[in-house]
Design a protein around this motif. Sequence first.
Motif, PDB file in Angstrom:
ATOM      1  N   LEU A   1      13.828   0.149  -5.374  1.00  0.00           N
ATOM      2  CA  LEU A   1      12.444   0.787  -5.760  1.00  0.00           C
ATOM      3  C   LEU A   1      12.144   2.067  -4.800  1.00  0.00           C
ATOM      4  CD1 LEU A   1      10.302  -2.089  -7.279  1.00  0.00           C
ATOM      5  CD2 LEU A   1      11.375  -0.060  -8.394  1.00  0.00           C
ATOM      6  N   ALA A   2      12.313   1.632  -3.388  1.00  0.00           N
ATOM      7  CA  ALA A   2      11.944   2.669  -2.267  1.00  0.00           C
ATOM      8  C   ALA A   2      12.812   3.662  -2.744  1.00  0.00           C
ATOM      9  CB  ALA A   2      11.729   1.901  -1.144  1.00  0.00           C
TER      10      ALA A   2
ATOM     11  N   LEU B   1       6.508 -10.895  -8.667  1.00  0.00           N
ATOM     12  CA  LEU B   1       6.112 -12.300  -8.026  1.00  0.00           C
ATOM     13  C   LEU B   1       7.033 -12.914  -7.127  1.00  0.00           C
ATOM     14  CD1 LEU B   1       3.718 -13.862  -7.978  1.00  0.00           C
ATOM     15  CD2 LEU B   1       4.397 -15.073 -10.217  1.00  0.00           C
ATOM     16  N   ALA B   2       7.079 -12.538  -5.880  1.00  0.00           N
ATOM     17  CA  ALA B   2       7.869 -13.393  -4.801  1.00  0.00           C
ATOM     18  C   ALA B   2       7.455 -14.869  -4.788  1.00  0.00           C
ATOM     19  CB  ALA B   2       7.995 -12.398  -3.900  1.00  0.00           C
ATOM     20  N   GLU B   3       8.169 -15.778  -4.740  1.00  0.00           N
ATOM     21  CA  GLU B   3       7.660 -16.958  -4.323  1.00  0.00           C
ATOM     22  C   GLU B   3       8.997 -17.831  -3.903  1.00  0.00           C
ATOM     23  OE1 GLU B   3       4.612 -19.292  -7.269  1.00  0.00           O
ATOM     24  OE2 GLU B   3       6.345 -18.463  -8.407  1.00  0.00           O
TER      25      GLU B   3
ATOM     26  N   VAL C   1       3.845  -3.139  -6.846  1.00  0.00           N
ATOM     27  CA  VAL C   1       4.659  -1.791  -6.389  1.00  0.00           C
ATOM     28  C   VAL C   1       4.060  -0.647  -7.542  1.00  0.00           C
ATOM     29  CG1 VAL C   1       6.721  -2.700  -5.968  1.00  0.00           C
ATOM     30  CG2 VAL C   1       6.324  -2.647  -8.253  1.00  0.00           C
ATOM     31  N   GLY C   2       3.005  -0.787  -8.149  1.00  0.00           N
ATOM     32  CA  GLY C   2       2.207   0.213  -8.982  1.00  0.00           C
ATOM     33  C   GLY C   2       0.758  -0.537  -9.547  1.00  0.00           C
ATOM     34  N   ARG C   3       0.155   0.503 -10.132  1.00  0.00           N
ATOM     35  CA  ARG C   3      -1.198   0.006 -10.701  1.00  0.00           C
ATOM     36  C   ARG C   3      -0.723  -1.293 -11.809  1.00  0.00           C
ATOM     37  NH1 ARG C   3      -5.016   3.682  -9.597  1.00  0.00           N
ATOM     38  NH2 ARG C   3      -6.265   3.037 -11.406  1.00  0.00           N
TER      39      ARG C   3
ATOM     40  N   ILE D   1       0.808  -1.142   0.028  1.00  0.00           N
ATOM     41  CA  ILE D   1      -0.038   0.020  -0.112  1.00  0.00           C
ATOM     42  C   ILE D   1       0.863   1.333  -0.028  1.00  0.00           C
ATOM     43  CG2 ILE D   1      -0.384   0.379   2.620  1.00  0.00           C
ATOM     44  CD1 ILE D   1      -2.787   0.987  -0.342  1.00  0.00           C
ATOM     45  N   VAL D   2       2.043   1.130   0.456  1.00  0.00           N
ATOM     46  CA  VAL D   2       3.120   2.296   0.417  1.00  0.00           C
ATOM     47  C   VAL D   2       3.423   2.561  -1.004  1.00  0.00           C
ATOM     48  CG1 VAL D   2       5.268   3.213   1.178  1.00  0.00           C
ATOM     49  CG2 VAL D   2       4.067   1.602   2.376  1.00  0.00           C
TER      50      VAL D   2
END
Length: 439
Positions: free
Chosen positions: A236-237, A377-379, A370-372, A195-196
């Motif tokens: 990215l942050a 995809l972390a697995e 991280v965006g619209r 959500i950040v």
Amino acid sequence: MLAARSRFASVAKRTFASQAEATTAPVDKKYKVVVVGAGPGGLSVSSTLSKMLGKDQVAVIDPSQYHYYQPLWTYVGGGLKDFRESVRPMESVVPEKADWIQQRVTQLDPDNNQVKLNDGKTIGYDYLVVAAGIQINWDQIKGLKESLGKDGVTSNYSPESVQKTYKFIKEFKGGNALFTFPNTPLKCPGAPTKIVFLAEEAFRLQGVRDKTNVTYNTSLGKIFGVDHYGKVLQQLADERNINVNFQTELIEIKPEDRKAIFRNNANKEIKSFDYDFLHVAPPQGAPTFIKESKLADAAGFVDVNKSTLRSNKYKNVFSLGDCSNLPTSKTAAAITGESGTLKKNLIAQMEGKDIKPAEYDGYTSCPLIVGRDQLILAEFSGYTGQPLETFPVDQRKISSAAQYLNMEVIPSLYWNGLLNGTWTGPSTFRNIMSPFRKD
């Protein structure tokens, strides 16, 4: 003298026996399998077992009127999905051949194979599956309950307040946008971070980013627990000028002053932050009735073998999902793999088969939005921290296709596969894709 002692011993034995019988409540109804909780884990297990055993053999205990697909709430809070897509009446998802007991569990009594309910009834079982989820402890943060849903304070962890999140984002005109991560276990550990990124993007699209401070205060020591993905997320942050403060825990909200009070858990320093928008990931923990039972570990979660999902204390008890102490991320994706393992082992035990137990490898997934139109995809295995990726690509790369998969395809798998017991994770697809994957 010996005769008197003998008579005394006999009376004492009968007395103790009658007292023991008195503590065992009469059973109002007994089932072959009782499942506590009608979340994804409980429904997956009860669907499979009720089809196998038939009517009157499996009970599902859950007081809720509605079933929520909670992974969708990040999209709801980000303005990308309608809340109504995340909810269905509970009666529509409980297996047809299972008995739904719409009550709250007040006590687990594994010594007597019983579950006690808030209406005073006692349910007996041969086998117990505990899938009760995690308890949100709103009261642990002073001022949170009074502030929630008002004046820019929201949380995607509540069905009511998640519907306020995007409203507050749209109304935001600049200032301090503050986001938190608690110092407790929680369901979907990636959700507070997602959500950040969605809010930061929305502020850019609304033209207020240049007059906005975006701050993420997390109790963790890094932005994401698995470095394989966390390093990309931190980069990215940094690129998007998101301030990340580590080991920083929210302890109080002062709504009258629009201040949030944090404690640095490294040096115990207390610091106040002004806010104009505040998203809170609330403290969470084991449900009270589990914490107070003999099934619990020291932290209050159901103590199970991490490979077989069977209780370490009672052979006829199993557990999966957020209420268990499995050392992996508490996600719906983890439940897919957990449910497959649990069902194989429970069915083998019920049928008296002496076979090598199925083993759960800690698989979980955290689709990092991280965006619209952007998703990583972390697995991975929560047991090893190593990637367990399905597709023969570098899944650390931002992908719009992965976003579509997570928004449109996986919800269908959830409603039509996981809940009816047929979807037990992507391991088969991972094996098929393996020859195409580069080392």
